[in-house]
Design a protein around this motif. Structure first.
Motif, PDB file in Angstrom:
ATOM      1  N   GLU A  98       1.073  -1.147  -0.154  1.00 25.96           N
ATOM      2  CA  GLU A  98       0.356  -0.180  -0.230  1.00 25.96           C
ATOM      3  C   GLU A  98       1.069   1.373  -0.276  1.00 25.96           C
ATOM      4  OE1 GLU A  98      -3.996   0.569   2.381  1.00 25.96           O
ATOM      5  OE2 GLU A  98      -2.333   1.393   3.465  1.00 25.96           O
ATOM      6  N   LYS A  99       1.945   1.373   1.061  1.00 23.42           N
ATOM      7  CA  LYS A  99       2.501   2.313   0.817  1.00 23.42           C
ATOM      8  C   LYS A  99       3.624   2.423  -0.239  1.00 23.42           C
ATOM      9  CE  LYS A  99       6.643   2.361   4.177  1.00 23.42           C
ATOM     10  NZ  LYS A  99       7.687   2.439   4.860  1.00 23.42           N
ATOM     11  N   TRP A 100       3.970   1.639  -0.910  1.00 24.75           N
ATOM     12  CA  TRP A 100       4.699   1.935  -2.031  1.00 24.75           C
ATOM     13  C   TRP A 100       3.989   1.965  -3.478  1.00 24.75           C
ATOM     14  CZ3 TRP A 100       8.548  -3.901  -2.241  1.00 24.75           C
ATOM     15  CH2 TRP A 100       9.103  -3.505  -0.663  1.00 24.75           C
ATOM     16  N   LEU A 101       2.884   1.720  -3.146  1.00 26.91           N
ATOM     17  CA  LEU A 101       2.048   1.921  -4.465  1.00 26.91           C
ATOM     18  C   LEU A 101       1.653   3.659  -4.466  1.00 26.91           C
ATOM     19  CD1 LEU A 101      -0.470  -1.392  -5.032  1.00 26.91           C
ATOM     20  CD2 LEU A 101       1.531  -0.537  -5.954  1.00 26.91           C
ATOM     21  N   VAL A 102       0.984   3.684  -3.209  1.00 24.03           N
ATOM     22  CA  VAL A 102       0.302   4.964  -3.279  1.00 24.03           C
ATOM     23  C   VAL A 102       1.696   6.556  -3.670  1.00 24.03           C
ATOM     24  CG1 VAL A 102      -0.024   7.366  -0.734  1.00 24.03           C
ATOM     25  CG2 VAL A 102      -0.950   5.001  -1.338  1.00 24.03           C
ATOM     26  N   ASP A 103       2.830   5.559  -2.816  1.00 23.54           N
ATOM     27  CA  ASP A 103       4.492   6.759  -3.579  1.00 23.54           C
ATOM     28  C   ASP A 103       4.756   6.684  -4.843  1.00 23.54           C
ATOM     29  OD1 ASP A 103       6.497   8.015  -2.719  1.00 23.54           O
ATOM     30  OD2 ASP A 103       7.724   6.390  -2.658  1.00 23.54           O
ATOM     31  N   LEU A 104       4.572   5.497  -5.738  1.00 27.55           N
ATOM     32  CA  LEU A 104       4.876   5.311  -6.497  1.00 27.55           C
ATOM     33  C   LEU A 104       3.724   5.641  -7.499  1.00 27.55           C
ATOM     34  CD1 LEU A 104       6.449   3.316  -8.701  1.00 27.55           C
ATOM     35  CD2 LEU A 104       4.725   1.922  -9.643  1.00 27.55           C
ATOM     36  N   PHE A 105       2.264   6.443  -7.708  1.00 24.70           N
ATOM     37  CA  PHE A 105       1.025   6.727  -7.962  1.00 24.70           C
ATOM     38  C   PHE A 105       1.576   7.767  -7.802  1.00 24.70           C
ATOM     39  CE2 PHE A 105      -0.508   2.369  -8.497  1.00 24.70           C
ATOM     40  CZ  PHE A 105       0.049   1.845  -9.354  1.00 24.70           C
ATOM     41  N   GLU A 106       1.982   8.568  -6.691  1.00 21.61           N
ATOM     42  CA  GLU A 106       1.675  10.150  -6.133  1.00 21.61           C
ATOM     43  C   GLU A 106       0.748  10.396  -5.855  1.00 21.61           C
ATOM     44  OE1 GLU A 106       3.539  12.116  -8.769  1.00 21.61           O
ATOM     45  OE2 GLU A 106       5.782  11.437  -9.067  1.00 21.61           O
ATOM     46  N   LEU A 107      -0.120   9.251  -4.869  1.00 20.43           N
ATOM     47  CA  LEU A 107      -1.482   9.749  -4.630  1.00 20.43           C
ATOM     48  C   LEU A 107      -1.482  10.223  -3.262  1.00 20.43           C
ATOM     49  CD1 LEU A 107      -3.099   6.151  -5.512  1.00 20.43           C
ATOM     50  CD2 LEU A 107      -2.731   8.395  -7.122  1.00 20.43           C
ATOM     51  N   PRO A 108      -1.930  10.663  -2.674  1.00 26.04           N
ATOM     52  CA  PRO A 108      -2.433  11.109  -1.182  1.00 26.04           C
ATOM     53  C   PRO A 108      -1.915  10.183  -0.616  1.00 26.04           C
ATOM     54  CG  PRO A 108      -5.167  11.824  -2.280  1.00 26.04           C
ATOM     55  CD  PRO A 108      -3.942  10.818  -3.766  1.00 26.04           C
ATOM     56  N   TRP A 143       0.151   2.920 -14.322  1.00 25.38           N
ATOM     57  CA  TRP A 143       1.589   1.787 -14.292  1.00 25.38           C
ATOM     58  C   TRP A 143       2.247   2.995 -14.736  1.00 25.38           C
ATOM     59  CZ3 TRP A 143       2.699  -0.625 -10.313  1.00 25.38           C
ATOM     60  CH2 TRP A 143       1.482  -1.107 -10.002  1.00 25.38           C
ATOM     61  N   ALA A 144       1.798   3.886 -15.628  1.00 18.74           N
ATOM     62  CA  ALA A 144       2.483   5.317 -16.549  1.00 18.74           C
ATOM     63  C   ALA A 144       2.701   6.424 -15.433  1.00 18.74           C
ATOM     64  CB  ALA A 144       1.417   5.775 -17.180  1.00 18.74           C
ATOM     65  N   LYS A 145       2.833   5.696 -14.309  1.00 23.88           N
ATOM     66  CA  LYS A 145       3.427   7.250 -13.588  1.00 23.88           C
ATOM     67  C   LYS A 145       4.324   6.493 -13.672  1.00 23.88           C
ATOM     68  CE  LYS A 145       1.363  10.390 -10.567  1.00 23.88           C
ATOM     69  NZ  LYS A 145       1.000  11.629 -11.684  1.00 23.88           N
ATOM     70  N   GLY A 146       4.602   5.020 -13.897  1.00 22.11           N
ATOM     71  CA  GLY A 146       6.099   4.654 -12.601  1.00 22.11           C
ATOM     72  C   GLY A 146       7.491   5.368 -13.993  1.00 22.11           C
ATOM     73  N   SER A 147       7.041   5.963 -15.190  1.00 21.66           N
ATOM     74  CA  SER A 147       8.086   6.800 -15.733  1.00 21.66           C
ATOM     75  C   SER A 147       8.305   7.664 -16.180  1.00 21.66           C
ATOM     76  CB  SER A 147       6.919   5.329 -17.706  1.00 21.66           C
ATOM     77  OG  SER A 147       8.136   5.643 -18.518  1.00 21.66           O
ATOM     78  N   GLU A 148       9.338   8.240 -15.853  1.00 21.90           N
ATOM     79  CA  GLU A 148       9.942   9.912 -16.268  1.00 21.90           C
ATOM     80  C   GLU A 148       9.099  10.569 -17.077  1.00 21.90           C
ATOM     81  OE1 GLU A 148      10.260  12.226 -14.334  1.00 21.90           O
ATOM     82  OE2 GLU A 148       9.988  10.464 -12.766  1.00 21.90           O
ATOM     83  N   PHE A 189      11.702  -6.504  -6.388  1.00 20.21           N
ATOM     84  CA  PHE A 189      12.537  -7.578  -7.468  1.00 20.21           C
ATOM     85  C   PHE A 189      12.049  -6.615  -8.649  1.00 20.21           C
ATOM     86  CE2 PHE A 189      12.758  -9.162 -12.244  1.00 20.21           C
ATOM     87  CZ  PHE A 189      13.961  -9.003 -11.914  1.00 20.21           C
ATOM     88  N   PHE A 190      11.235  -5.678  -9.330  1.00 18.83           N
ATOM     89  CA  PHE A 190      12.042  -4.474 -10.157  1.00 18.83           C
ATOM     90  C   PHE A 190      12.196  -3.517  -9.657  1.00 18.83           C
ATOM     91  CE2 PHE A 190       8.516  -6.916 -12.750  1.00 18.83           C
ATOM     92  CZ  PHE A 190       9.020  -6.743 -13.850  1.00 18.83           C
ATOM     93  N   GLY A 191      11.655  -2.838  -8.675  1.00 16.32           N
ATOM     94  CA  GLY A 191      12.477  -1.539  -8.048  1.00 16.32           C
ATOM     95  C   GLY A 191      11.433   0.047  -9.129  1.00 16.32           C
ATOM     96  N   ARG A 192      11.599   0.555  -8.867  1.00 10.86           N
ATOM     97  CA  ARG A 192      11.416   1.958  -9.599  1.00 10.86           C
ATOM     98  C   ARG A 192      12.376   2.129 -11.030  1.00 10.86           C
ATOM     99  NH1 ARG A 192       9.234   6.516  -7.436  1.00 10.86           N
ATOM    100  NH2 ARG A 192       8.575   5.929  -5.250  1.00 10.86           N
ATOM    101  N   LYS A 193      13.729   1.212 -10.853  1.00 10.32           N
ATOM    102  CA  LYS A 193      13.922   1.197 -12.025  1.00 10.32           C
ATOM    103  C   LYS A 193      13.965   0.849 -13.325  1.00 10.32           C
ATOM    104  CE  LYS A 193      18.615   2.680 -12.599  1.00 10.32           C
ATOM    105  NZ  LYS A 193      19.745   3.210 -11.375  1.00 10.32           N
ATOM    106  N   GLY A 194      13.965  -0.969 -12.616  1.00 12.33           N
ATOM    107  CA  GLY A 194      12.583  -1.679 -13.318  1.00 12.33           C
ATOM    108  C   GLY A 194      11.342  -1.577 -13.706  1.00 12.33           C
ATOM    109  N   ILE A 195      10.680  -1.132 -12.778  1.00 14.23           N
ATOM    110  CA  ILE A 195       9.040  -0.558 -13.520  1.00 14.23           C
ATOM    111  C   ILE A 195       9.130   0.790 -14.242  1.00 14.23           C
ATOM    112  CG2 ILE A 195       7.400   0.818 -13.047  1.00 14.23           C
ATOM    113  CD1 ILE A 195       7.728  -0.417  -9.906  1.00 14.23           C
ATOM    114  N   GLU A 196      10.796   1.940 -14.584  1.00 15.94           N
ATOM    115  CA  GLU A 196       9.888   2.992 -15.226  1.00 15.94           C
ATOM    116  C   GLU A 196      10.916   1.769 -16.943  1.00 15.94           C
ATOM    117  OE1 GLU A 196      11.672   6.275 -15.300  1.00 15.94           O
ATOM    118  OE2 GLU A 196      10.874   5.809 -17.255  1.00 15.94           O
ATOM    119  N   ASN A 197      11.992   0.374 -16.582  1.00 15.60           N
ATOM    120  CA  ASN A 197      12.065   0.157 -17.955  1.00 15.60           C
ATOM    121  C   ASN A 197      11.194  -0.834 -18.735  1.00 15.60           C
ATOM    122  OD1 ASN A 197      14.233   0.440 -18.354  1.00 15.60           O
ATOM    123  ND2 ASN A 197      15.534  -1.109 -16.816  1.00 15.60           N
ATOM    124  N   LEU A 198      10.033  -1.742 -17.129  1.00 11.31           N
ATOM    125  CA  LEU A 198       9.165  -2.224 -18.132  1.00 11.31           C
ATOM    126  C   LEU A 198       8.288  -1.100 -18.758  1.00 11.31           C
ATOM    127  CD1 LEU A 198       7.234  -4.164 -15.350  1.00 11.31           C
ATOM    128  CD2 LEU A 198       8.460  -4.803 -17.964  1.00 11.31           C
TER     129      LEU A 198
END
Ligand SMILES: Cc1ncc(COP(=O)(O)O)c(C=O)c1O
Length: 371
Positions: free
Chosen positions: A128-138, A272-277, A358-367
Motif C-alpha cells: 500500500e505504502k509503495w503503490l501510494v508513493d509510486l502513483f503519487e496519490l494522497p 502504471w504510466a506514473k512509474g515512468s518519467e 524485484f523491479f524497484g523504480r528502475k525496473g518499473i521504468e524499464n517495463l
C-alpha cells in the motif's frame, strides 16, 4: 478428517515425492515454453476431453492427478510467460514472483485479518505504502488487494455510491438502494465494459448513465461534461483498452470537486504510466481523484490474480465494505478484509511485494518504456 486421510496427507508431506514431481513438471514447462505454439493446437484441445468424467466416487492418487494435469493441462495453456504473447493487456510473470508464490502457496494464508496472517497484513501495508508513493496519490490513501480491476472498481464505486447517498441524507446500509435519491453517473462513451457490469451490480441501470462524448483516442471531451453536483459519480479512465488514451483528469477532477462529486479512475493497465518519467505526463491529475482501480497482473507482470482498489477516504471505503461478527477481531494492525468485498482471500500481497521489490523504480521504468 479420518485417520486414513490424515495419514495419507502426513506421509505425502513427509516424503515430498509429490512436490518433487510438481517441481520437475514446472521446470519442464519453463524449459519448453519457447518452443511451442503460444496458443494450443486443435489436437491438444481435443484431448482436454480426458478431464470429462463424473465426480470420482473414490479417493484419487495424488501423483496420477498431477501427471494428468501436466500431460494434458500444460500443453493446453496459453504460453503467456514465454515473451511471445501479445494478446489483450495480459501480463507475464517474473521468476522472483513465481518463487515467492510457490513459497506462499505452501503457507496457504488467509489475508482477511492480522490475527489470521500477520505476514500477509504486513506485506499488504508495505505494498500500500509503495503503490501510494509510486502513483503519487494522497498520503492517507488506503489500498484493498483484490482479484483484479473488475473487483477493484466494484469496491471503489461501492464507496462512491454510499458516500454520495450519505451526502444526500440516505444510509445505504439501513435503507438499501431501492427508492434512494438519484445518483448521477457520468462516464466516457468508451468506458470499459467492466465498469458497466460493476454499475449494474451496484443497482444502476444503463438508463441512469450520462455518457460523455470522446475524441478519436477515446478520451472524454472535458468541455462536454454535464453539470455536476454533490450526487454525481464521475468514472474516468487511465488507459483506454483500444487506444491507450487517458482522460483529462485535471479538468474532470477540478470540475467534480467544485461540485462535491466523486471521481473514480479505472486505471487497469494505464495507472502504471506514473512509474515512468517519460510517460507520467499521461497521468497528470490522477492524484485529485477519490478512488482508483489498477491491476498488478497487467503492466507490472505480477502473477494472477492481483488487482488493487485505492481510496483516499478510508472511512468511505471501510463503511461500504464493512462486515462484523462476534468472532471477528479487528485490531490495531492492518486487517485486509476491511478494504475488500471478500472476507477470506489468498495472500496475493506476497507476490505483489516480491514483484515490486524485484523491479524497484528502475525496473518499473524499464517495463513501461519497453511497452
Ligand atoms: C481499462 C480496463 N478496465 C478494466 C479491465 C478489467 O480488468 P480485470 O480483468 O483485471 O478485471 C480491463 C481489462 O482489460 C481494462 O483494460
Amino acid at each position: 478428517m479420518t485417520d486414513n486421510l490424515g495419514s495419507i496427507i502426513r506421509s505425502q508431506v513427509k516424503n515430498k515425492a509429490l512436490f518433487e514431481q510438481a517441481k520437475s513438471y514446472a521446470y519442464d514447462y519453463m524449459d519448453t515454453i519457447h518452443d511451442r505454439p503460444v496458443f494450443p493446437s486443435p489436437g491438444v484441445l481435443e484431448k482436454l476431453s480426458v478431464f470429462d468424467e463424473p465426480l470420482p466416487g473414490n479417493m484419487g492418487d495424488s501423483e496420477k492427478i498431477l501427471t494428468l494435469l501436466h500431460e494434458y493441462g500444460s500443453p493446453a495453456t496459453v504460453a503467456q510467460t514465454g515473451n511471445r504473447y501479445f494478446g489483450f493487456v495480459n501480463g507475464g510473470v517474473t521468476p522472483a514472483a513465481i518463487a515467492a508464490k510457490w513459497l506462499s502457496d505452501v503457507w496457504d494464508q488467509n489475508a482477511g485479518l492480522f490475527v489470521i496472517s500477520p505476514i500477509a497484513a504486513c506485506l499488504e501495508a508495505i505494498c500500500e505504502k509503495w503503490l501510494v508513493d509510486l502513483f503519487e496519490l494522497p498520503e492517507k490513501t488506503k489500498a484493498g488487494f483484490v482479484s483484479g480491476t473488475s473487483a477493484a472498481t466494484l469496491c471503489g464505486l461501492a464507496a462512491a455510491r454510499n458516500f454520495l447517498l450519505k451526502q444526500a441524507g440516505w444510509d445505504v446500509h439501513k435503507k438499501g438502494v431501492f427508492n434512494a435519491p438519484k445518483i448521477k453517473i457520468v462516464l466516457g462513451e468508451e468506458a470499459h465494459s467492466t465498469v458497466f457490469k460493476t454499475l449494474s451490480l451496484l443497482g444502476f441501470g444503463l438508463d441512469d448513465l450520462i455518457r460523455v462524448r470522446t475524441d478519436r483516442q477515446g478520451r472524454m471531451i472535458a468541455s462536454e461534461l454535464p453539470v455536476l453536483d454533490e450526487t454525481t459519480m464521475v468514472i474516468a479512465q487511465a488507459g483506454n483498452v483500444h487506444t491507450g488514451g487517458f482522460d483529462p483528469f485535471h479538468e474532470i477532477c477540478d470540475k467534480a470537486h467544485k461540485a462535491r462529486a466523486w471521481v473514480h479512475i479505472d486505471g487497469a493497465f494505464g495507472l502504471w504510466a506514473k512509474g515512468s518519467e517519460n510517460k507520467k505526463h499521461l497521468t497528470a491529475g490522477i492524484e485529485k481523484a477519490d478512488s482508483w482501480s489498477v491491476d498488478a497482473h497487467k503492466t507490472l507482470n505480477a502473477p494472477y490474480d492481483c488487482g488493487v482498489v485505492l481510496c483516499r477516504d478510508e472511512a468511505a471505503l471501510v463503511s461500504a465494505l464493512q462486515n462484523t461478527g462476534a468472532y471477528i477481531q479487528y485490531g490495531k494492525n492492518r486487517d485486509g478484509m476491511l478494504y475488500t468485498a471478500e472476507m477470506s482471500r489468498r495472500a496475493r500481497s506476497v507476490e505483489l511485494w516480491a514483484t515490486l521489490k524485484f523491479f524497484g523504480r528502475k525496473g518499473i521504468e524499464n517495463l513501461i518504456i519497453s511497452l
